[in-house]
Design an enzyme around this catalytic site. Structure first.
Site: not given
Length: 593
Positions: A488, A419
């Protein structure tokens, strides 16, 4: 405004007739006409680091004064709509290319949204009706200032963060101001120094310059416009100024380095051109999306091995781009794919010992139409892993089914869902730990040792109730994959180490993909020396239990400040790992563009 269109029903996997040649052109599944040729950009990285923006102390005071002055003199505003992607001029002539996605749009050579009145007309000509594009409306306020409104995700009234548009008819010299008026997140790394991205067509053709950071007077703040959704809160404005270097240039602006469905298909075709690739890389169609786009499932391993060796291999599953506006995830994924399919000794070791199952783009429809977070049906696919619908959420349904079948055949030692993060710096992981165990923290600990932009302090291992239907939690709880993580990567950059206070580039993101592969080597190395060292460090960090210092996914500013103070006090330089193979070309990751 709400972009809405009735979502078509998903196509179930069928014989892959024409696959993968029929994957392009991309199918949007919407009725809005799109440009026939998606933009294509040079993949070059700036030679010098691009520092974050340091705002002057009086910037917000100046903005308040400018807003007050503007409100006091409404008659001086032009308020001229110069672009509207929904109410644009009707295409003339037949479509150049049909999109083939049952009821989807046609592709046209679209007329410009604004027709210049003459040579002295300095109005910018906006366009966003291309793959991944997002700009709903542009209003000229003054000669060189524009208010911009983004499209919300289709079939929603929110999720405005991703922008990607171009302007033409530029002028060298004047300072242009852009105000994006309908951002929805209350905080952003723009206030931590992130600059927008800009791509000049003239600079690219003349000097081979690619995407570069731009902008001055950058600010992200709450404005007076009320949202019409249930929240009833206000929108936020992103404002910045730019100076163009050339007259009559075509310049693109973007929230992050674009990477579309067409880019993915072209990259996969490049892999397949290598005559050695069938021995290590294969792809098939996992399913089709609501719009009829093929979802690729990649398998990477040493296919020419002994059948018994193939059967005994453990598996690693990697997915990315469930949130379409997180294009940095695709660059990390590209780094992984380049490494795993490359000729290095480390890559061969990984292929000889593992089977990698990779879904590089979980939400192609959202990527194509320029959504930030949702699918065409207006749903966040990363909140549906607990009970996905075969018809409405086919990519999640069939990816989860693929993992189930894989678990019936072999052990899955690792699952990573990649992500991007819009509020925090660095690269970090979210994992799962519901007791005093430290084993779920070992892989992030190894990655922290390997990478100079991965920060363990930013990792979180608690499972919040709102995250129980995400990929990592369902993989952990329902599918019993102990090492299930969300990776992330910040849209901005790092706040520590050698990359502190500079922006991430595509090279940085691709190298993060290489480091993931390196950490997998350490994690599963028969010599568990590095693992043991990380375990000892974790036991010192968490003497009571495995969660005592974890930070929630939605941490408050106080927690963030405490972490920053801890990092500031840690001046110890990290040990960089050495590659495991022989030195030289054979051990290095694939060269970045």
């Amino acid at each position: 405004p709400t972009r809405s269109s009735p979502p078509p029903q998903a196509s179930v996997p069928s014989a892959s007739v024409g696959y993968p040649e029929s994957n392009l052109p991309a199918r949007s599944g919407i009725s809005m006409p799109m440009l026939v040729h998606p933009p294509d950009f040079l993949r070059v990285v700036p030679e010098e680091p691009e520092p974050i923006y340091v705002a002057p102390e009086n910037l917000f005071d100046d903005i308040v004064r400018q807003e007050a002055d503007r409100m006091s003199r409404p008659a001086s505003e032009l308020n001229k709509v110069v672009f509207d992607s929904v109410e644009a001029r009707v295409p003339t002539g037949p479509p150049v290319q049909r999109d083939g996605g049952g009821g989807g749009p046609c592709y046209y050579e679209l007329p410009p949204s604004y027709v210049l009145s003459g040579l002295n007309d300095t109005t910018l000509v906006f366009e966003s009706r291309f793959e991944c594009g997002n700009l709903r409306r542009a209003v000229q306020v003054y000669e060189f200032e524009y208010d911009l409104v983004l499209n919300p995700d289709y079939n929603t009234k929110s999720h405005t963060q991703w922008y990607f548009f171009r302007v033409g008819n530029t002028r060298r010299g004047p300072s242009y101001r852009f105000n994006i008026l309908n951002m929805v997140k209350p905080t952003s790394v723009y206030n931590d120094g992130m600059r927008p991205l800009m791509y000049s067509s003239i600079q690219a053709s003349v000097r081979s310059v690619g995407w570069m950071r731009c902008g001055e007077n950058i600010a992200y703040y709450q404005n007076g416009l009320r949202r019409k959704d249930k929240s009833g809160s206000n929108y936020y404005t992103l404002t910045f100024t730019v100076n163009f270097e050339h007259d009559n240039d075509i310049v693109y602006f973007s929230h992050c380095y674009p990477y579309g469905y067409t880019d993915l298909q072209k990259d996969l075709r490049e892999y397949e051109k290598d005559p050695n690739m069938p021995r290590r890389f294969r792809r098939r169609k996992l399913c089709e999306t609501l719009a009829g786009n093929a979802v690729d499932l990649l398998t990477i391993t040493s296919f020419c091995s002994d059948p018994a060796a193939l059967r005994s291999r453990r598996a690693v599953v990697v997915t990315a781009r469930v949130h379409p506006g997180e294009s940095n995830a695709s660059w990390v994924m590209k780094g992984m794919l380049d490494f795993l399919t490359g000729p290095s000794q480390d890559a061969r070791i990984l292929r000889d010992n593992f089977i990698f199952k990779i879904v590089p783009m979980l939400n192609p429809d959202g990527v194509i139409v320029g959504n930030y977070r949702c699918s065409l049906a207006g749903q966040d696919l990363n909140r549906l892993w607990d009970d996905p619908s075969r018809k409405m959420h086919p990519t999640i349904f069939f990816t989860k089914s693929m993992i189930r079948h894989l678990l019936n055949d072999r052990e899955v030692v690792l699952y990573i869902d990649i992500h991007g993060h819009s509020r925090k710096k660095n690269v970090f992981m979210y994992g799962n730990s519901e007791g005093s165990s430290l084993r779920e923290k070992i892989f992030p600990g190894l990655l922290c040792r390997n990478s100079n932009c991965f920060n363990f302090d930013d990792c979180c291992f608690k499972v919040q109730k709102s995250k129980e239907s995400t990929a990592r939690v369902v993989a952990y709880r329902e599918l019993s994959i102990i090492n299930a993580f969300t990776l992330e990567a910040s849209f901005c950059g790092a706040d520590f180490g050698p990359l502190a206070d500079v922006h991430f580039t595509t090279r940085t993101l691709e190298e993060m993909g290489y480091m993931l592969c390196d950490a997998i080597l350490d994690f599963c190395d028969p010599d568990q020396g590095r693992v043991s060292q990380v375990m000892r460090e974790l036991q010192m960090l968490f003497p009571d239990d495995g969660n005592s210092d974890d930070v929630s996914d939605s941490e408050d500013d106080g927690a963030a400040a405490a972490r920053a103070r801890r990092r500031k006090g840690k001046k110890v330089k990290r040990e960089k790992p050495t590659k495991k193979g022989t030195k030289g070309e054979d051990t290095a990751g694939p060269p970045a563009d």
